[in-house]
Design an enzyme around this catalytic site. Structure first.
Site, short mmCIF file in Angstrom:
data_model
loop_
_atom_site.label_atom_id
_atom_site.label_comp_id
_atom_site.label_asym_id
_atom_site.label_seq_id
_atom_site.Cartn_x
_atom_site.Cartn_y
_atom_site.Cartn_z
N GLU A 143 0.75 -1.21 0.19
CA GLU A 143 0.11 0.49 -0.17
C GLU A 143 0.81 1.40 0.07
OE1 GLU A 143 -4.08 1.78 2.45
OE2 GLU A 143 -2.67 0.77 3.14
N GLU A 241 -12.68 1.96 4.50
CA GLU A 241 -11.98 2.63 5.16
C GLU A 241 -11.65 4.12 5.59
OE1 GLU A 241 -7.54 0.48 6.00
OE2 GLU A 241 -7.79 2.38 4.83
#
Length: 259
Positions: A143, A241
């Site tokens: 990420e 998220e």
């Protein structure tokens, strides 16, 4: 319609962690993810997944001391043994939970650590993790996290850096975790960027910007973004998220609109 998963580290914080699985299912989610499972017995989490008919979509490798401000240790040359132990621990949880993807956080680069050493350490650690996970049939995601607002000093802060890492590691089970919130801050041009990066994307996450709250609270046009994800025939999960600006259920207007 994209397949949405609820990030239980962010959503349904009105109840304790184990109770969030039932809340996610009641809200209509079929998949869940979260930052880390390691504070709870894997058997307890597996039971909640089974009882609520949920898919475990993703979680992160152990990050070091999160409460002390660490955000991953993969680029730190003095933490290699700890990183490898973390890979083993993540595999144990992934087996129990039936999870086919885990994410690696590169970490914050200390000011006194040179770029070349940090990069070589990261490449070696990611390759080790990818090899171990590949033997288990698990994909390793990487990420990019913005270094402007949320994590100053984070070593992988653009999708380009992640792609360079994937190319150097040379493992077929390594993918980009593309977070719309972080990449809106660092790069923008989200839809065209996703189109270009699609072959490397293993997981997508989202929150609006600024604020990291639910869709509709910031500048991102999520109707267009979600439609583009459908148009691209992306077959992975899309993780919610974000931090709800109020009650979690009250923040789910975007989700009911997708049903």
């Amino acid at each position: 319609m994209p397949r949405f998963s609820a990030n239980l580290s962010m959503l349904f914080n009105e109840v304790d962690f184990i109770a969030r699985f039932a809340r996610a299912r009641e809200a209509g989610f079929e998949g869940v993810e979260y930052l880390f499972p390691y504070a709870w017995p894997a058997q307890d989490i597996a039971r909640e997944l089974e009882v609520n008919n949920l898919t475990q979509v993703l979680f992160n490798l152990p990050p070091g001391d999160w409460d002390a401000g660490e955000r991953g240790i993969a680029c730190l040359p003095d933490r290699v043994d700890e990183f490898r132990e973390g890979v083993d621990r993540a595999i144990e949880y992934a087996r129990e939970l039936g999870c086919r993807q885990v994410n690696c956080l590169a970490g914050l680069k200390p000011a006194d650590l040179d770029e070349e050493t940090a990069w070589k350490t990261l490449v070696a650690n990611v390759r080790y993790a990818a090899e171990r996970l590949d033997a288990e049939g698990i994909t390793l995601c990487l990420e990019a996290i913005n270094s402007r607002v949320d994590m100053p000093g984070f070593f992988l802060d653009t999708s380009g850096k992640v792609l360079a890492l994937i190319e150097e590691v040379e493992m077929d089970n390594v993918r980009l975790q593309y977070d719309l919130y972080h990449m809106q801050i660092m790069e923008g041009d989200l839809i065209r960027t996703m189109e270009c990066l699609l072959p490397w994307i293993g997981h997508i996450q989202f929150a609006d910007n600024p604020g990291r709250n639910e869709p509709g609270t910031g500048e991102i046009n999520f109707s267009n973004v979600f439609a583009a994800i459908d148009r691209l025939d992306y077959d992975g999960w899309v993780g919610a998220e974000y931090r709800p600006s109020g009650n979690t259920e009250a923040s789910l207007g975007w989700f009911s609109g997708q049903s």
